[in-house]
Design an enzyme around this catalytic site. Structure first.
Site, PDB file in Angstrom:
ATOM      1  N   CYS A   1       0.073   0.509   3.506  1.00 59.92           N
ATOM      2  CA  CYS A   1      -0.362  -0.646   2.707  1.00 59.92           C
ATOM      3  C   CYS A   1      -0.780  -0.250   1.295  1.00 59.92           C
ATOM      4  CB  CYS A   1      -1.485  -1.390   3.423  1.00 59.92           C
ATOM      5  SG  CYS A   1      -2.989  -0.422   3.699  1.00 59.92           S
TER       6      CYS A   1
ATOM      7  N   HIS B   1      -7.393  -2.338   4.996  1.00 58.32           N
ATOM      8  CA  HIS B   1      -6.039  -2.799   4.677  1.00 58.32           C
ATOM      9  C   HIS B   1      -6.039  -3.456   3.296  1.00 58.32           C
ATOM     10  CE1 HIS B   1      -1.961  -3.997   5.514  1.00 58.32           C
ATOM     11  NE2 HIS B   1      -2.227  -5.290   5.409  1.00 58.32           N
TER      12      HIS B   1
ATOM     13  N   HIS C   1       2.773  -6.983   2.103  1.00 55.53           N
ATOM     14  CA  HIS C   1       1.995  -5.829   2.555  1.00 55.53           C
ATOM     15  C   HIS C   1       2.824  -5.001   3.521  1.00 55.53           C
ATOM     16  CE1 HIS C   1       0.441  -7.868   6.477  1.00 55.53           C
ATOM     17  NE2 HIS C   1       1.465  -8.551   6.022  1.00 55.53           N
TER      18      HIS C   1
END
Length: 530
Positions: free
Chosen positions: A437, A483, A495
């Site tokens: 990510c 994240h 993402h």
């Protein structure tokens, strides 16, 4: 350098005046609108500081003398006013005037010598466009056309005299530089400088102007930079532009292709581990041609390195070229980057030729000129010095620092991120072979000339700043527990998700088919470069 800054200025919606001078060579690197006169705002406080110190030097004055604060000098934007001080030493007044841009302190300092004496001294030392005609916050005189003024050339001249110690004896000059180095406003010239930098400088701002000017001290050299922006409609954006110009100058003058970078990646992908062990956690990937700094020689196989974007890890020595002669040339000349997912470097400019090696998107490369080369092909040089050929459309000039408008940058960073769609998820990865990510977000930014922290965090010293969810625009980053994703507009974000196994697009809108409740309901923050 002057041409690069000029291009940036042409893209700005504001009027920018700037001068850059390398004190090591004495070369003036940038001079744009250097002699135009403009409202000085608080940078007028620098010549005021020097004038008072010169007066004390000549008259045998005492910095510790106590002055009573006159009631008519008490104004806003002042530590002295906030503390309701009725007196202060001259040293305190000079210090507060510079480091917090204290307006009450400045007004006391103006009274200490008087405007006529200041202006006489300014002319004496060669400041032909610098004049003090009003006190701080005296908008009545300003409306009458009596403003404090200067020019970029005058500031260049003043700081050169300060640097060379030609205005004050060493004792007094050291005091001036010490005070200027304690400047607390660091949101302009220092804004995008990742390294700890000693800078003797002064900011200045009003509703329609933003300035920052001073001396940048580095190992073995120093340079002057003054960026003065007028016709401003958004002060925060103006400070960003000062920061971007400063970053470009710093990279040119100080790094010169990589001051502390003493190795370069010579394999397609160099794995960075959290320990000197191939079985330890993969924390990052350094791509081909990227310069790094070797921090520690661990053993005969391993080194600890720091990448040029300030991320650290352990890698095998075999992944790096440590030849100093190679490094000097590479860091200066490797000004191109691979933008296709994969690019084969071939022995000849035809698809049937043998492959030398394969590079991934983000790899640094050097394009070299060759007369008569077949259309659609570019000759490139590798770290080893060996040359090969790649498709011209697969490489482009590296964007070392972004110089586009905000809107164009947002558009480009989103387009870059979307090129990774479908890339498999790989913890610590950041290539089309596999990416995580933060690798996705940091690579999208890096390929467009902005360097954010490589992990899913907002870290001091990097350019991202927190904003509200309501302020979020395309290209901004959304943070979740462990994240990060990039907002691409219309409630959607891109993402690299372990849950989704690859780079994909999801929605914040619960009515959308690609809505992910586990993420939409656990947002911890939003950050923007702007």
């Amino acid at each position: 350098m002057n041409e690069i800054i000029q291009q940036f200025i042409e893209n700005s919606s504001y009027k920018i005046h700037t001068v850059v001078q390398d004190y090591e060579t004495d070369e003036v690197l940038v001079h744009i609108r250097a002699d135009e006169v403009f409202s000085s705002a608080s940078v007028i406080k620098v010549p005021i500081l020097i004038a008072i110190l010169h007066h004390l030097q000549q008259k045998g004055g005492d910095l510790q003398q106590v002055l009573t604060i006159a009631s008519e000098n008490v104004v806003e934007f002042s530590v002295i006013t906030e503390q309701q001080q009725t007196s202060a030493t001259l040293y305190e007044l000079l210090t507060w005037m510079i480091i917090t841009s204290d307006n009450t302190a400045t007004n006391e300092c103006i009274d200490f010598l008087g405007m006529d004496e200041f202006n006489r001294y300014f002319k004496e030392i060669g400041l032909s466009n610098t004049v003090v005609q009003r006190k701080m916050m005296d908008f009545e005189r300003q409306q009458l056309g009596l403003d404090n003024e200067t020019s970029a050339r005058d500031m260049q001249h003043l700081f050169k005299l300060i640097y060379e110690g030609k205005l004050l004896e060493p004792k007094w000059n050291d005091i001036a530089i010490d005070i200027l180095c304690r400047q607390r406003s660091q949101d302009s010239l220092k804004r995008y400088l990742l390294e700890p930098v000693k800078m003797a400088h002064k900011t200045g701002g009003l509703d329609t102007v933003d300035h920052d000017v001073g001396i940048v001290y580095t190992d073995g050299t120093a340079y002057f930079i003054g960026v003065f922006i007028t016709e401003v409609t958004n002060n925060e954006k103006a400070k960003q532009e000062i920061g971007l110009i400063s970053k470009m100058v710093y990279e040119h003058v100080v790094n010169k292709g990589g001051k502390d970078l003493n190795a370069v990646v010579n394999v397609m992908i160099a794995n960075l581990h959290d320990k000197a062990d191939v079985l330890s956690e993969l924390v990052d990937e350094a791509l081909y041609g990227m310069p790094v700094e070797v921090l520690e020689d661990v053993d005969d196989k391993w080194v600890r390195i720091r990448t040029f974007y300030r991320y650290e890890g352990f890698t095998l020595k075999e992944n790096l070229d440590l030849n100093s002669e190679t490094l000097t040339a590479w860091n200066a000349d490797a000004n191109d980057v691979v933008i296709e997912s994969f690019a084969d470097v071939l022995t000849a400019p035809k698809i049937q030729s043998a492959k030398i090696m394969t590079l991934t998107r983000g790899a640094f490369i050097q394009v070299v000129e060759e007369a008569g080369i077949e259309k659609g092909w570019s000759k490139v040089q590798l770290v080893s010095g060996e040359c090969g050929y790649v498709r011209s459309d697969w490489v482009q000039n590296r964007v070392k620092v972004y110089t586009t408008t905000e809107d164009l940058f947002r558009q480009q960073v989103v387009q870059t991120a979307l090129r990774y769609l479908g890339t498999p998820y790989r913890w610590g990865g950041k290539s089309p072979l596999g990416i995580d990510c933060s690798g996705l977000c940091s690579m999208a930014y890096m390929l467009n000339g902005a360097y954010i922290y490589r992990d899913a965090k907002i870290i001091d010293g990097f350019p991202l700043r927190e904003i509200t969810l309501e302020q979020m625009k395309r290209g901004d980053l959304i943070f979740f527990p462990g994240h990060v994703a990039m907002y691409i507009g219309d409630d959607h974000y891109i993402h690299s998700s372990l849950g989704g196994n690859e780079v994909n697009v999801n929605s914040l809108n619960p009515h959308e088919e690609n809505y992910r409740e586990d993420l939409a309901t656990t947002i911890t923050g939003v950050a923007s470069l702007f």
